[in-house]
Design an enzyme around this catalytic site. Structure first.
Site, PDB file in Angstrom:
ATOM      1  N   THR A 142     -40.197  23.935  46.534  1.00 17.96           N
ATOM      2  CA  THR A 142     -40.930  22.985  47.374  1.00 17.96           C
ATOM      3  C   THR A 142     -41.839  23.684  48.376  1.00 17.96           C
ATOM      4  O   THR A 142     -41.455  24.677  48.984  1.00 17.96           O
ATOM      5  CB  THR A 142     -39.921  22.112  48.130  1.00 17.96           C
ATOM      6  OG1 THR A 142     -39.050  21.525  47.178  1.00 17.96           O
ATOM      7  CG2 THR A 142     -40.614  21.034  48.921  1.00 17.96           C
ATOM      8  N   GLY A 181     -33.331  25.793  50.573  1.00 14.87           N
ATOM      9  CA  GLY A 181     -32.102  26.102  51.295  1.00 14.87           C
ATOM     10  C   GLY A 181     -31.810  27.590  51.266  1.00 14.87           C
ATOM     11  O   GLY A 181     -32.185  28.287  50.325  1.00 14.87           O
ATOM     12  N   GLU A 424     -34.059  16.490  44.880  1.00 15.42           N
ATOM     13  CA  GLU A 424     -33.927  16.395  43.415  1.00 15.42           C
ATOM     14  C   GLU A 424     -34.672  15.185  42.859  1.00 15.42           C
ATOM     15  O   GLU A 424     -34.234  14.556  41.907  1.00 15.42           O
ATOM     16  CB  GLU A 424     -32.436  16.331  43.014  1.00 15.42           C
ATOM     17  CG  GLU A 424     -31.668  17.597  43.276  1.00 15.42           C
ATOM     18  CD  GLU A 424     -32.188  18.790  42.481  1.00 15.42           C
ATOM     19  OE1 GLU A 424     -32.663  18.591  41.356  1.00 15.42           O
ATOM     20  OE2 GLU A 424     -32.141  19.906  43.018  1.00 15.42           O
TER      21      GLU A 424
END
Lengths: 662, 664
Positions: A142, A181, A424
């Site tokens: 992302t 993350g 997701e």
């Protein structure tokens, strides 16, 4: 003080079934339940993993503590030989339930991507290092400007044949990697998704392995700028990060080349597509559905136990206030949510089992079922995360003021699961994917083609009116949902067709129909969930369990009809009288389920440590433990807070008052 | 990062040029006149030039820092108020520049007013000057561990001891501990404690007592008092919501607030006068909460609408650039229902303010409190309806901003968390709906027996709806026929109240007690109350748009919003409307078609409509919602201020990760 709160005790005594029997159904057998409990007992003896609850820590402390625990769990996993799936999860849950791991993506995304997209040599080299934790990685996809629409990612990887290297760059602000993350502070490697340019041509998004930090001193590598993106709604323990790349060179063989290659001289070739990518998505979405179910089950456990011990309102003749669980409004808030959590639970189990079944078929080259499964998983992910997020809110609000203290445990659940609406695959986009599949199937059916089993019903209208009457009739419920899904798919398809006939382009027509398309996809998904739940009732189980599970299942089915009554009434499929009958039956079901409410949530079998809620304690001793819990507040470290000396005291106008008492 | 005079994002720029009305004029309307807009801006500019009120780094603050900053801000406002001799309205303007919930506010907003309301003149003379100087800092201690909504169940006792002319305040059980009062844990040195008065062995009900809890000099808890913070919550980080335990705490007899109830020296309890005005205050506070709903929803909308016009994602056609996500019908369907609703909330809050003022005037001039039950019922239902809608809206708007919505830098997580208590405070929403329902059932009973109803908003209860059928047959009629739309809402509300009334009576006929019958119908009662309030909101919105003093352009835009609000409501609750035969399935299809058309009509005005809220950049404090639309630059800037990025390598690396290899 010990012992179980008498109200809760009574609730358990009046249950008509043994919770453990239902537990065994929910967890797939007595053996698995025993195994889970054994792991929990192991964890109970692990004093090293304990620590201050995250909510009392600052962000940097919370992160640090999470890193400590995560590393500790790795050791324990090895020591106790715990499996990667649910087993280690059960262990972790006892210390860090719903705390996002700062190294979690290493095992969930980094390693699987290497194994899935790497060549044999790459797997040998990088896979081995990753398995041994010589490197710690994450997955950087992302960007600031793009999440959902991957094709438009902006990070570039330009091949330089003279040095046989790729040059990675972040050409714009919006191309900054943002959100991955574990990227900000923890990891030292990442799979980076970037637009591949070779010989002046762009070949689309591909994965590259990049070392982001030094293996020696952990400092960022030259040309790599890294950091944490700042506090979020929850996820305090995860260093979701940003990364900017400035002419970072990596060797040619760090592009993951199983499905696409760039030769030494820069020639690009492609060897098929990875169906496995789709399968991985199916798997991840199945896990999300299951996570949602479990999270909502926790919320229901907290709210229902607390509603059994909370007494509030006009006292009866003996001067005793009623349990709030006896209010019809409270039952109406909680019991349908309980039914929803069961429904999602079984849907999640179904997805997981189907995934396992299908992955073995795929290994034999059979991919026929993949498209329908892919669509179903997208729909379920969206359906379950939307529902869970709103149902959890209801559960929390049903707990009055105490619900919004962190002591309730709700906040941790809520901030952990709500982002599932977005990650997701954003939910609306997911539903539109489902809709695309449904439209395709509907179109095919018009030409007389046969459809896969899950969407076979789209071939033609099957029913003319709803046959639900008083008493449980599960086929009628399933048919009712099926009919609605069919009707909404048909209407959306017709609207598309008429818009296009009036001269709109396919894209415009799609956008102008999209609200209806989302509704159709939602209806299809809900039909599947209802059907799956009803099918569970055919399994072998004791009559007591069957009776209560059937009530819960019926409540789920009827509640959905009542809540969305418009979409069932509009074509007269359900009549107005009939709808009133269904409403009344729903109220009857609330009363029937009420005596088993506590036993039902007990069946979820959450250990107090995993539930981590003062309101939802198994023993119901809520009030004294709220008091104990509050003592940990940082504001209570000193009797007089320092801001008193800094601000309040100087404010007193008359300092002359010598007495310290009024 | 250099903050050069930044260029406005071109997409946003373009949006501003498509608005069909003068934004500044709408702002004036919302503020209640250009003079008030000017004054608000003056105060905001002053406030945000003071470093204490710069909240840009507040998302990084620890709980302790948040608490401390909250106190500092309140003290600063107090100083400014003195320095500029601000009237109350200006002080409130200043207070609304604080994006924090602070315990010290409750000193001014609840503790002092309670003394004013319940104290005798002597008590006021004694305590108010002390409170004014902050020598006495007070909290309002009502809620206990075991009781919130059901006040009569509170357990704290105040037992009168004639021999010493003192009350003994006591927390007799675990669940009697005071729990939740704002500003109680660390800030206050006094409380108004609500307790069951016991004198001469008799319980005389709930009364209010002023109790010192901390030493005035050392701020340490006094003997017999345990007090502290109840720990972190969702939102309200800067408020030290507290707990308080009384262990035989003695206070003099005249610490009981005695305007309406008295205990004489020899322990005789008596009541004097009427505290109906307390209900009047409740109406006022509910009106304020509806104002808070408006304020928070306007902030969330400003963020979501501006960001949706800046954010480009996905292509409709491969040859075209990516779309503004505001162009997706699904996105509009998430945003515009709340954009329409927020204006409806604004009209509702205006009406309620006027009604409250009229009521107070009637009370003061003629002692007439006839309209109190009506006002109480309406304000209860409106508070519940508006706060439920706002909470739902902020959550949906947060998720409508994709991943970035979850960043605290977006401002949305804080808006959401901080708003949550509004559905519970001043009456939990379910309980409030039931109050509305109780009134509705009574009014319906009057209507059935041919008596008059309390207000014209209830006239529909007296009409016969059985044969009514909706006459509309085209999109155009449906869009423009206010009367027919209102009739649908009336018929639905009528249908639901009649239905539950019938059920209530059949329960009683079956031999249930009235209480059990009531409990067996709670769900339907709430639906009936919601339908009434929904009708009220729609009706009031139409009336508001028609009567508001503004330009044609603005009225036209407001009318579109109002029509969408009404139409969307029918579509969303279509089950009710169909079941009540308010419209036919074919007409419902028309409703959906009009709904889609109206989305498109709102679209070009969306950014201007949120610009009109005129929320100061520092108040909005959102990287996604900034006026210039330079969203991505702001996100980068925010990350650069993040303390976690102060060191290149976080200390936990050396402590935990580095030894990893060795250990495995």
């Amino acid at each position: 003080m010990s012992g179980v709160n008498p109200d809760l005790q009574k609730e358990r005594e009046k249950a008509t079934f043994q919770p453990l029997h239902l537990t065994n159904i929910l967890y797939g057998g007595a053996q698995l339940v025993r195994r889970r409990r054994a792991i929990e007992n192991l964890a109970l003896n692990d004093k090293e993993a304990e620590g201050t609850p995250t909510v009392f820590l600052s962000r940097t402390e919370a992160y640090s503590e999470a890193v400590r625990k995560a590393i500790h769990f790795l050791k324990k996993q090895k020591e106790h030989d715990l499996g990667d799936g649910p087993e280690i999860l059960y262990y972790k849950e006892m210390f860090a339930a719903h705390e996002n791991s700062p190294i979690g993506l290493h095992g969930v995304m980094f390693l699987p991507t290497i194994l899935g997209q790497g060549t044999t040599e790459q797997i040998e080299k990088w896979g081995t290092m990753a398995k041994n934790y010589e490197i710690l990685g994450t997955y950087a996809q992302t960007e600031m400007g793009h999440g959902t629409f991957l094709r438009q990612l902006e990070t570039t990887a330009t091949y330089d044949p003279s040095t046989e290297e790729f040059i990675l760059n972040s050409p714009t602000v919006t191309s900054t990697k943002w959100w991955p993350g574990n990227l900000g502070k923890t990891t030292n490697c990442a799979v980076v998704l970037a637009q591949l340019h070779a010989r002046g041509e762009c070949h689309g998004v591909h994965p590259f392995i990049l070392q982001t930090r030094s293996l020696e001193d952990h400092k960022s590598m030259p040309g790599v700028t890294l950091g944490d993106i700042g506090p979020k709604f929850g996820y305090a323990t995860n260093d979701n990060g940003f990364m900017r790349l400035n002419n970072v060179r990596i060797p040619r063989d760090q592009m993951l080349m199983r499905y696409a290659q760039v030769s030494k001289d820069g020639v690009y070739t492609r060897k098929g597509h990875s169906k496995l990518t789709y399968l991985t998505m199916v798997f991840v979405r199945a896990i999300i559905t299951f996570d949602c179910a479990r999270t909502l089950a926790e919320g229901c456990t907290i709210a229902i136990r607390y509603s059994a011990i909370r007494r509030q309102g006009e006292p009866d003749k003996c001067g005793v206030e009623p349990q709030v669980l006896d209010y019809q409004t409270q039952q109406y808030k909680l019991l349908p949510n309980l039914a929803t959590s069961m429904a999602l639970w079984f849907a999640g189990m179904f997805m997981r089992d189907t995934y396992l079944k299908i992955s073995s078929q795929i290994n034999e080259g059979n991919i026929d079922e993949l498209p329908q499964l892919h669509a179903l998983s997208a729909g379920l992910k969206a359906y379950s995360s939307w529902l869970t997020s709103s149902c959890l809110e209801e559960c929390r609000m049903a707990c009055g003021g105490h619900g919004y203290s962190h002591a309730s445990g709700f906040i941790k659940l809520y901030v952990d699961i709500t982002p599932a609406c977005t990650y997701e695959g954003e939910n609306t986009v997911m539903m539109l994917q489902v809709a695309r599949y449904l439209m395709k199937c509907y179109g095919k059916a018009q030409t007389g083609a046969t459809l896969p089993k899950m969407v076979e019903y789209l071939t033609e209208k099957h029913f003319n009116m709803c046959t639900i009457s008083d008493g449980a009739n599960f086929n009628s419920i399933v048919n009712t949902y099926q009919h609605r899904a069919f009707r909404l798919v048909q209407e959306a398809a017709q609207r598309m067709a008429s818009l296009m006939a009036s001269g709109k382009s396919q894209e415009e027509a799609w956008n102008m129909t999209s609200v209806a398309l989302v509704k159709a996809a939602y209806a299809h998904t809900e039909y599947f969930v209802v059907k799956t739940f009803v099918e569970v009732l055919d399994r072998e189980m004791s009559p007591e369990i069957h009776e209560v599970l059937a009530q819960v299942c019926e409540l789920y089915g009827l509640h959905g009809i009542v809540e969305q009554s418009g979409s069932f009434l509009v074509d007269g499929f359900i009549g107005r009288e009939q709808m009133q009958q269904i409403e009344r039956r729903q109220m009857v079901l609330l009363a029937l389920i009420r005596p088993n409410a506590v036993a039902l949530v007990d069946s979820f079998d959450f250990h107090d440590r995993a539930l981590d809620s003062v309101l939802g304690r198994y023993d119901g001793q809520v009030y004294e433990n709220l008091y104990k819990w509050a003592q940990q507040s940082t504001l209570n470290k000193t009797d007089v807070h320092e801001s008193y000396y800094k601000y309040l005291r100087p404010m007193f106008k008359s300092k002359s008052t010598s007495s310290s008492k009024l | 990062m250099a903050t050069s005079k930044s260029r406005v994002n071109p997409d946003l720029q373009k949006e501003r040029s498509t608005g069909a009305f003068n934004v500044e004029q709408l702002t004036h309307l919302l503020d209640g006149g250009s003079r008030k807009t000017r004054r608000r801006r003056e105060i905001e500019n002053l406030m945000f030039s003071i470093p204490e009120f710069d909240d840009r780094d507040s998302i990084f603050n620890s709980r302790d820092e948040s608490y401390e900053r909250g106190i500092a801000k309140c003290i600063k406002i107090k100083q400014l108020t003195r320095q500029y001799r601000w009237p109350v309205e200006d002080m409130h303007r200043a207070m609304s520049c604080i994006n924090q919930d602070t315990g010290l506010f409750l000193h001014e907003e609840v503790f002092v007013p309670t003394i004013k309301k319940l104290g005798t003149d002597e008590q006021k003379d004694k305590w108010l000057p002390l409170a004014e100087n902050f020598e006495v800092i007070g909290a309002y201690a009502q809620t206990e561990l075991g009781h919130g909504t059901f006040l009569r169940g509170l357990e704290t006792t105040a037992t009168y001891d004639e021999s010493r002319e003192e009350f003994i305040i006591q927390s007799p059980t675990l669940s009697a501990r005071k729990w939740w009062p704002g500003g109680l844990g660390k800030t206050s040195n006094h409380v108004v404690a609500m307790a069951q008065l016991i004198t001469k062995g008799r319980n005389c009900g709930m009364q209010a007592f002023i109790v010192p809890i901390r030493d005035k000099k050392t701020h340490l808890p006094l003997p017999g008092i345990s007090v502290g913070d109840i720990g972190p919550k969702m939102g309200s980080r800067s408020n030290d919501h507290g707990y308080l335990v009384f262990d035989h705490v003695h206070v003099p007899r005249d610490n009981m607030l005695m305007k309406y109830s008295k205990v004489s020296r020899d322990g005789i309890f008596s009541r004097s006068g009427d505290d109906k005005m307390t209900y009047g205050t409740m109406v006022q506070i509910r009106a304020q909460i509806i104002g808070i709903s408006f304020d928070n929803l306007t902030k969330a909308l400003t963020i979501a609408v501006r960001y949706s016009s800046v954010r480009r994602q996905s292509k409709m056609k491969n040859s075209k650039p990516e779309c503004q996500i505001l162009d997706f019908q699904t996105q509009q369907y998430k945003l515009f229902p709340y954009l329409a609703a927020v204006y409806a909330i604004w009209f509702a809050s205006r009406t309620l303010d006027v009604q409250y003022r009229d009521f107070m005037e009637a009370v003061q001039t003629s002692g007439n409190t006839n309209r109190l039950p009506l006002l109480h019922s309406q304000s209860s239902g409106l508070k519940a309806w508006c706060t439920d809608l706002t909470l739902e809206g902020i959550g949906i708007l947060l998720r409508a901003c994709g991943g970035h919505g979850y960043l605290q830098a977006s401002g949305l997580p804080n808006l959401l968390s901080n708003f949550i208590p509004m559905t519970i405070v001043e009456g939990e929403n379910t309980v409030l709906y039931l109050q509305t329902a109780r009134f509705q059932v009574k009014q319906y009973g009057r209507a059935v027996s041919g008596l008059s109803v309390a207000d014209q908003s209830l006239d529909y209860l007296t009409q016969d709806w059985t044969s009514y059928s909706c006459p509309l047959s085209s999109k155009d009629q449906l869009t423009n026929s206010k009367a027919a739309i209102l009739n649908m809402y009336k018929k639905r509300a009528f249908y639901l109240i009649a239905k539950v009334d019938k059920r209530l009576r059949s329960e009683v006929e079956k031999g249930q007690s009235p209480e059990t019958a009531w409990n067996n119908c709670l769900v339907e009662l709430i639906q009936a109350a919601q339908a009434h309030i929904h009708y009220y909101m729609v009706q009031n919105c139409y009336t508001g748009v028609e009567s508001v003093d503004t330009t044609t352009d603005i009225r036209e835009v407001l009318l579109i919003l109002c029509q969408f609000f009404a139409i969307y409501g029918i579509s969303k609750c279509s089950g009710d409307f169909l079941q009540a035969s308010c419209l036919s399935p074919a007409q419902l299809e028309l409703v959906k078609a009009v709904e889609r058309d109206l989305l498109a009509s709102i679209r070009p005005n969306a950014v201007s409509l949120v610009d009109a809220f005129d929320i100061h950049e520092m108040r909005l404090n959102s990287a996604l919602g900034c006026y210039d639309g330079n969203v991505y630059e702001k996100l980068v800037e925010s990350a650069s201020r993040n303390p976690l990025n102060k060191t290149e390598v976080h200390p936990s690396f050396y402590k935990h990760i580095k030894p990893l290899q060795a250990n495995l």
